[in-house]
Write a protein that holds these residues in place. Structure first.
Motif, short mmCIF file in Angstrom:
data_model
loop_
_atom_site.label_atom_id
_atom_site.label_comp_id
_atom_site.label_asym_id
_atom_site.label_seq_id
_atom_site.Cartn_x
_atom_site.Cartn_y
_atom_site.Cartn_z
N VAL B 226 0.83 -0.94 -0.04
CA VAL B 226 0.00 0.08 0.12
C VAL B 226 0.78 1.26 0.06
O VAL B 226 0.48 2.19 -0.52
CB VAL B 226 -0.92 0.01 1.43
CG1 VAL B 226 -1.73 1.21 1.20
CG2 VAL B 226 -1.82 -1.15 1.12
N ASP B 229 1.48 1.57 -3.59
CA ASP B 229 0.29 1.66 -4.37
C ASP B 229 -0.46 2.86 -4.40
O ASP B 229 -1.03 3.47 -5.37
CB ASP B 229 -0.46 0.28 -4.11
CG ASP B 229 0.18 -0.90 -4.59
OD1 ASP B 229 1.16 -1.06 -5.10
OD2 ASP B 229 -0.33 -1.94 -3.88
N GLU B 230 -0.73 3.22 -2.91
CA GLU B 230 -1.56 4.41 -2.84
C GLU B 230 -0.93 5.31 -1.70
O GLU B 230 -0.99 5.08 -0.60
CB GLU B 230 -3.03 3.78 -2.29
CG GLU B 230 -3.90 5.27 -2.41
CD GLU B 230 -5.02 4.92 -1.76
OE1 GLU B 230 -5.62 3.69 -1.19
OE2 GLU B 230 -6.24 5.50 -1.69
N ASP C 70 -4.45 -2.82 -7.46
CA ASP C 70 -2.86 -2.30 -6.76
C ASP C 70 -2.20 -1.45 -7.63
O ASP C 70 -1.31 -0.65 -7.02
CB ASP C 70 -2.36 -3.62 -6.07
CG ASP C 70 -3.27 -4.18 -5.21
OD1 ASP C 70 -3.62 -3.64 -4.19
OD2 ASP C 70 -2.97 -5.49 -4.96
N GLY C 73 -4.00 2.20 -7.12
CA GLY C 73 -4.42 2.38 -5.75
C GLY C 73 -5.94 2.74 -5.82
O GLY C 73 -6.57 3.58 -4.91
#
Lengths: 308, 393, 144, 139
Positions: B226, B229-230, C70, C73
């Motif tokens: 994560v 990814d974000e 993924d 996001g």
């Protein structure tokens, strides 16, 4: 004569001496292990306190278990160890021995392991029985190597089974200084590690897999005796090794220091092996003993026959 | 040979928490594994709905004591996601710092426990000895060793004292050296290697199928993180790598965790350096959260923590859903434990770094007719003795 | 940057209503289409199922799946609304996404949703529970 | 019996029982064994089987599913066996007391002889608690 026998069995090389020395060495073990792990470790009387505390606790006998076997097993194995320590001790300290005592020792140690198995499986707990199963497998793994290890000093002393004669044969040179002796000694050390179920061979009582293995359901005095047995082995096995390979003890003047050093060296070696190895799997243990240790010892036996 | 069942738990020293696994074994080989959970179920989602947002942070922190930053962080992300609340730069660095410190402590904790599980207590003691300075850093930053209480909607609760950054950096350097030593020792140990290599393999396909996250997935070659990814908080401002390995065995999981620890140290150092210069407030005052729904997530040491908050304009959430990483990682046991010896099964079970407090679940075996398969332990032990006797003949 | 239009046009009238936010797409689908949508998201787009949330609202029982892409996001969240509060039923996506097994089991015991086609529809958390807790997350709202 | 009590106080074997905790008290309990705190100095040892235990460290608010197991395990312990409640959870239920799944009267499940409050208690506090217990035994 009888009085002497009682003295040998219960006081000097037997019960009292072995127990006290064993609990003390057990403390050394815990302390050195703690130092290995950057800890302080327990106080000196810790093992004594543990033992006396267990004597006063409640004894729970499992309903599903085989009651008689469950209760008797720790005491029989305790008796076996007392006998072994008396036999080894008398020949070490008093030079008293009899014809076939190495065979007797082998049998008594076998009974000890069998008692662990019986006690464990008598408790009717699945972990205990699994632990007992592993104990048997471990016994199968190390027993042959151990017997071969014992053969080496027998051969080197001119086919003597008498501990006193083996000791006498080492008067002009310890067996460990020969090629076959050193191999047998190292394998013997590993066998002891397995017989005492110390890491990396603490497979039967793997704490995080099988809880305490065969001893899981024990509580109170029987557990206390199992613990005592464990600590007594810290005396019996190193003494046996010293006797068979390192020419026994000598108590004249400065030689005392050397004798104590011999014993401590073996104990410390055991502790080092214990603390630097993770637990191995039972099949790895079998593999190790059958594929490597036993053939190596066989070579040692052959070497011994040819006098190396 | 008959199939036997080994129950593991509910109370078993392998698991700090009460869980109940049943391993169906054929001899010493695991044939199937089942899990019964709920021994740790405390009803967080239910309680959270009766608490205000700030109270709810206190609660989610107590989902798990090891990821006690990840859950509040994911929860505040979710609450901020409803209204797109911005947070000050300094707060972003502090959040990242605390989150990464937690990763270091959690990975060291796992390494130690893994050592304990395979009977290597020395490794356990060493790893935990060097975990202490991390907790000490937490104490300097937040005042607590665990349960830091740092997260608030719109920022963080406490500022990092600028005078202490120097000493924090010093501790960091020391930790790095020590961990390098442990990593080297663990990496060079042949026994350890033989014990872990090729054990409990989770293939890439299984990892994707079971939706695994975190080091469990990354060790199997699935690059999911994560943080990349974000990127929330300061993760887009710092430099770090994602560690991915291919084999999916326990050894790779160990390697991933160890290397990640170094990455975390790198991130922490960058954050601390930045905190020397970045000034400003640490919290935007958030008066209310409007109606809507928000998803917040954070890469906890074990994988992605997922929080979903649904609000209706009052000061309480209508629905607060929590999904901890272990919840999706634990079902992978079904794939990774089949066909391996019992002794290996246990380290495989531990390799996921399962956190049952987060997950809330345990194992049950069913036979063909879907009846609970129960075995008299006495009978089992006798059979075992009989088996052994046959083997000895 | 976050372009859902391709997905939306592909799904066409399967999407009943949608709510686009920066990186999140919440959309409602009918019960009959959920397996197809889940299959597309999981197999074609390569999404990972994060989890699913079941909520009791005035409209009925809502189940919201969270599919995470993924690479970017982004989140795709298909929502199914079951208006029958007494006996909510919907299709299970476990045959398509294996990782949904536990998630659906938990929703089923927490809010009483029946998942049709689930391979193992038994309680996960409250199995063998001495008090036999039933649908705890609905208890206090269903009275009103 | 005072001689025996002194032995008991110097050799406390603890069994760690977690009854739906948040895991934090549990890792702090394990932390006690590790180099920084090293409770082996006081003869405290962690054992795997409850039959060997003198003290049960109970952490966590007991939930309804785990309660029968907790009760059973306490009954299996060889007496004398004391129960120490570690953390706020066994003492008051912490933030979980309103849940549908927690046991409301923990005294009915297991008698708790000593509470160590804190969320989580610092390891120093746990040592002090166990030392206090030993002090009672010594008296």
């Amino acid at each position: 004569m009888n009085l002497e026998l009682f003295f040998y069995l219960l006081i000097f090389p037997g019960f009292l001496f072995t127990a006290i020395l064993g609990l003390t060495v057990g403390w050394v073990d815990r302390k050195v292990s703690a130092r290995f792990q950057y800890r302080v470790g327990p106080p000196f009387f810790q093992n004594f306190n543990d033992f006396f505390k267990l004597l006063g606790k409640e004894t729970i006998i499992v309903k599903d278990g085989v009651r008689s076997m469950f209760v008797v097993a720790p005491f029989i194995s305790f008796a076996m160890l007392v006998l072994v320590s008396a036999i080894v001790g008398t020949s070490l300290f008093f030079n008293i021995s009899f014809g076939g005592d190495l065979i007797v020792i082998m049998y008594l140690l076998m009974i000890f392991s069998v008692m662990v198995v019986l006690g464990g499986s008598a408790s009717g707990n699945v972990y205990s029985s699994l632990g007992a199963g592993r104990e048997i497998k471990l016994l199968l793994a190390d027993e042959l190597a151990f017997i071969l290890v014992l053969l080496v000093p027998i051969i080197k002393s001119g086919y003597q089974l008498d501990l006193g004669n083996i000791l006498a044969a080492q008067a002009d040179g310890m067996f460990v200084s020969s090629a076959s002796g050193i191999i047998a000694f190292i394998i013997g050390l590993l066998c002891i590690q397995a017989k005492m179920t110390l890491p990396p061979f603490h497979i039967p009582e793997a704490e995080t897999e099988l809880v305490e293995g065969p001893f899981m359901e024990y509580s109170g005095p029987p557990l206390g005796f199992w613990k005592l047995n464990h600590f007594m082995m810290y005396v019996v096995f190193p003494f046996l090794l010293v006797l068979l390979f390192w020419g026994g003890f000598n108590f004249n003047g400065i030689e005392i220091l050397w004798s104590v050093l011999k014993y401590l060296l073996i104990v410390v070696l055991m502790i080092i092996i214990k603390n630097t190895n993770p637990r191995i799997r039972i099949d790895t243990a079998l593999n190790f003993f059958w594929k490597y240790a036993t053939p190596l010892t066989l070579i040692a036996v052959v070497l011994a026959v040819f006098g190396y | 040979m008959d199939k036997n069942v080994i129950p593991v738990g509910p109370y078993h020293p392998l698991l700090e928490e009460a869980e109940y696994f049943t391993l169906q074994v054929d001899g010493e080989t695991v044939v199937d594994i089942d899990l019964e959970i709920g021994w740790m179920h405390r009803g967080h989602e239910f309680i959270s709905e009766s608490k205000t947002f700030t109270q709810s942070l206190y609660l989610v922190e107590r989902i798990c004591g090891i990821c006690s930053t990840s859950h509040p962080l994911a929860a505040v992300h979710a609450m901020e996601d409803v209204d797109n609340i911005e947070i000050p730069l300094r707060a972003r660095y502090i959040r990242t710092l605390v989150g990464e410190l937690e990763r270091i402590h959690s990975h060291l904790l796992w390494l130690g426990l893994a050592g304990h599980f395979i009977g290597y207590d020395t490794l356990w003691m060493w790893a935990w000895k060097y975990r202490e300075p991390v907790l000490q850093m937490f104490e300097i930053i937040s005042g607590n060793r665990n349960h830091y209480g740092m997260m608030r909607v719109g920022g963080v609760a406490k500022d990092v004292d600028p005078d202490k950054i120097k000493s924090l950096l010093d501790i960091m350097d020391e930790i790095e050296k020590k961990i390098q030593m442990i990593a080297k020792a663990a990496n060079d140990d042949p026994v350890l290697k033989s014990r872990l290599k090729g054990v409990g393999v989770l293939t890439k396909k299984d990892a994707v199928d079971f939706c695994a996250v975190g080091p469990t997935a990354r060790a199997s070659g699935v690059s999911v993180d994560v943080r990349k990814d974000e990127p929330t908080d300061a993760y887009d401002l710092v430099d770090f790598k994602i560690i991915v390995t291919e084999n999916g065995d326990v050894f790779d999981k160990t390697v991933v965790r160890l290397l990640e620890t170094f990455e975390s140290i790198k991130i922490c150092k960058q954050c601390l350096e930045k905190l020397k210069t970045v000034n400003g407030g640490i919290r935007n005052n958030v008066k209310e959260i409007s109606a809507g729904e928000g998803i917040g997530r954070y890469e906890a040491p074990r994988g992605e923590v997922f929080h979903y908050v649904r609000t209706d304009g009052t000061n309480r959430p209508v629905r607060h859903k929590v999904r901890a990483p272990s919840y999706v990682n634990i079902p992978t046991f079904k794939a990774s434990c089949k066909g391996i010896p019992v002794a290996d099964a246990l380290i495989t079970l531990a390799a996921v770094d399962p956190c049952y407090c987060c997950t809330e679940r345990s194992i049950k075996i069913r036979d063909k007719n879907n009846e609970p398969y129960q075995l008299d332990l006495m009978k089992l032990s006798r059979e075992k003795t009989e088996q052994i006797r046959r083997q000895m003949k | 940057m976050h372009n859902y239009s391709e997905f939306i046009s592909l799904m066409g009238n399967k999407i009943l209503s949608k709510n686009e936010k920066q990186k999140r797409l919440y959309f409602e689908v009918g019960n009959e289409n959920i397996i197809e949508v889940a299959d597309y998201l999981f197999t074609k787009l390569g999404c990972r199922l994060s989890t699913a949330t079941a909520t009791e609202t005035y409209r009925g029982i809502e189940v919201l799946y969270h599919f995470s892409l993924d690479k970017s996001g982004e989140y795709y969240c298909p929502r199914i609304v079951m208006t029958d509060k007494k006996n909510p039923r919907m299709n299970s996506i476990t045959p398509v996404v294996r990782g949904a097994e536990w998630i659906e089991r938990e929703m089923s015991e927490m809010l009483g949703v029946t998942f049709e086609g689930h391979p193992r529809p038994e309680p996960l958390l409250t199995g063998n529970h001495p008090q036999n807790i039933k649908v705890p997350l609905r208890k206090w709202r269903s009275n009103g | 019996m005072s001689w025996y009590n002194k032995r008991l106080a110097k050799s406390i074997w603890v069994y760690h029982m977690s009854a739906s905790p948040c895991n934090n008290c549990d890792i702090e309990i394990l932390d006690l064994l590790t180099p920084k705190y090293d409770v082996e100095r006081f003869g405290i040892k962690l054992v795997g089987s409850v039959r060997h235990a003198d003290v049960i460290l109970l952490s966590g608010v007991i939930n309804q599913k785990v309660a029968p197991q907790v009760k059973k395990i306490y009954e299996q312990a060889a007496k004398p066996c004391f129960v120490v409640g570690v953390g706020t959870c066994p003492a008051s239920g912490c933030c979980f007391k309103d849940s549908y799944n927690t046991v409301k009267k923990r005294e009915d499940v297991i008698p708790i002889h000593l509470y160590i409050p804190g969320c989580p208690p610092k390891p120093e506090a746990m040592i002090e608690g166990v030392v206090k217990l030993a002090g009672v035994l010594n008296a």
